[in-house]
Motif scaffolding. Structure first.
Motif, PDB file in Angstrom:
ATOM      1  N   VAL A  16       1.114  -1.189   0.200  1.00 17.49           N
ATOM      2  CA  VAL A  16      -0.069  -0.085  -0.066  1.00 17.49           C
ATOM      3  C   VAL A  16       0.776   1.347  -0.030  1.00 17.49           C
ATOM      4  O   VAL A  16       0.653   2.117  -0.781  1.00 17.49           O
ATOM      5  CB  VAL A  16      -0.920  -0.016   1.089  1.00 17.49           C
ATOM      6  N   PHE A  17       1.862   1.252   0.891  1.00 13.94           N
ATOM      7  CA  PHE A  17       2.828   2.553   0.921  1.00 13.94           C
ATOM      8  C   PHE A  17       3.666   2.706  -0.324  1.00 13.94           C
ATOM      9  O   PHE A  17       3.708   3.813  -0.836  1.00 13.94           O
ATOM     10  CB  PHE A  17       4.019   2.613   1.926  1.00 13.94           C
ATOM     11  N   ALA A  18       3.899   1.475  -1.049  1.00  9.82           N
ATOM     12  CA  ALA A  18       4.606   1.737  -2.558  1.00  9.82           C
ATOM     13  C   ALA A  18       3.678   2.403  -3.402  1.00  9.82           C
ATOM     14  O   ALA A  18       4.004   3.104  -4.373  1.00  9.82           O
ATOM     15  CB  ALA A  18       4.946   0.394  -3.078  1.00  9.82           C
ATOM     16  N   GLN A  19       2.448   1.928  -3.391  1.00 15.03           N
ATOM     17  CA  GLN A  19       1.311   2.426  -4.360  1.00 15.03           C
ATOM     18  C   GLN A  19       1.284   3.815  -4.251  1.00 15.03           C
ATOM     19  O   GLN A  19       1.089   4.751  -4.782  1.00 15.03           O
ATOM     20  CB  GLN A  19      -0.197   1.915  -3.978  1.00 15.03           C
ATOM     21  N   PRO A  46      12.760   8.680  -2.416  1.00 12.77           N
ATOM     22  CA  PRO A  46      11.614   9.760  -2.052  1.00 12.77           C
ATOM     23  C   PRO A  46      11.901  10.036  -0.412  1.00 12.77           C
ATOM     24  O   PRO A  46      12.389   9.294   0.335  1.00 12.77           O
ATOM     25  CB  PRO A  46      10.440   8.740  -2.020  1.00 12.77           C
ATOM     26  N   SER A  47      11.871  11.388  -0.218  1.00 14.17           N
ATOM     27  CA  SER A  47      11.921  12.085   1.211  1.00 14.17           C
ATOM     28  C   SER A  47      11.452  13.442   1.128  1.00 14.17           C
ATOM     29  O   SER A  47      11.211  13.911   0.264  1.00 14.17           O
ATOM     30  CB  SER A  47      13.543  12.111   1.548  1.00 14.17           C
ATOM     31  N   ALA A  48      11.304  13.870   2.603  1.00 14.42           N
ATOM     32  CA  ALA A  48      10.769  15.120   2.757  1.00 14.42           C
ATOM     33  C   ALA A  48      11.625  16.068   2.020  1.00 14.42           C
ATOM     34  O   ALA A  48      12.650  16.016   1.949  1.00 14.42           O
ATOM     35  CB  ALA A  48      10.959  15.423   4.240  1.00 14.42           C
ATOM     36  N   GLY A  49      10.939  17.130   1.488  1.00 15.24           N
ATOM     37  CA  GLY A  49      11.401  18.228   0.733  1.00 15.24           C
ATOM     38  C   GLY A  49      11.091  18.029  -0.755  1.00 15.24           C
ATOM     39  O   GLY A  49      11.463  19.111  -1.339  1.00 15.24           O
ATOM     40  N   MET A  50      10.889  16.948  -1.130  1.00  9.52           N
ATOM     41  CA  MET A  50      10.290  17.002  -2.686  1.00  9.52           C
ATOM     42  C   MET A  50       9.313  17.904  -2.841  1.00  9.52           C
ATOM     43  O   MET A  50       8.497  18.100  -2.236  1.00  9.52           O
ATOM     44  CB  MET A  50       9.908  15.401  -2.979  1.00  9.52           C
TER      45      MET A  50
END
Length: 155
Positions: A16-19, A46-50
């Protein structure tokens, strides 16, 4: 103005998280719907700041929105902040593993007006709150069903 809903999904939390963190897939989906989206801050992982800039037609006008990923805690939480012409938004996606093969997805979206015209927009949305809640719940339920179907194809 706040919208919240939750859906139980017959799939493991990692799937679910991957989706829900498939940003490239969401970008393609937005482009197919006639909006423009451009990733302005990218990360190799993927990380905060995108961040993304988007343009889309709404109520006869082209709107611009800046969206930033503010929290990224795989596989449990993602939070976004957005700014668009006097309207600020916050969205949070929480995932909770109910069992090995079942996940609860909690989604909350909040809108905060910062200008008079944005206040008028939010006020008109409040008048249609029941209809908007139903549509929000329906769209999240459809998305949850899509996630389940994708998982059933790979199992």
């Amino acid at each position: 103005m706040q919208f919240t809903t939750h859906q139980d999904i017959e799939a493991p939390i990692d799937h679910v998280f991957a989706q829900v963190s498939d940003f490239s897939g969401f970008e393609r989906s937005v482009l197919r719907r006639g909006a423009e989206v451009k990733r302005v801050v990218d990360r190799p992982v993927p990380s905060a700041g995108m961040a993304w800039d988007a343009r889309f037609p709404m109520r006869g006008k082209n709107r611009e929105m800046h969206i930033e990923l503010t929290e990224y805690d795989a596989p449990n939480l993602m939070a976004f902040q957005s700014v668009s012409q006097g309207l600020e938004g916050a969205m949070q996606i929480d995932l909770v593993a109910l069992s090995r093969g079942r996940t609860r997805m909690n989604i909350s979206v909040g809108l905060t007006p910062k200008t008079l015209s944005a206040r008028l927009l939010v006020q008109s949305l409040k008048l249609a709150r029941n209809n908007l809640n139903k549509r929000f719940n329906l769209k999240v339920a459809e998305y949850a069903k899509e996630i389940e179907e994708r998982f059933s194809r790979i199992v």
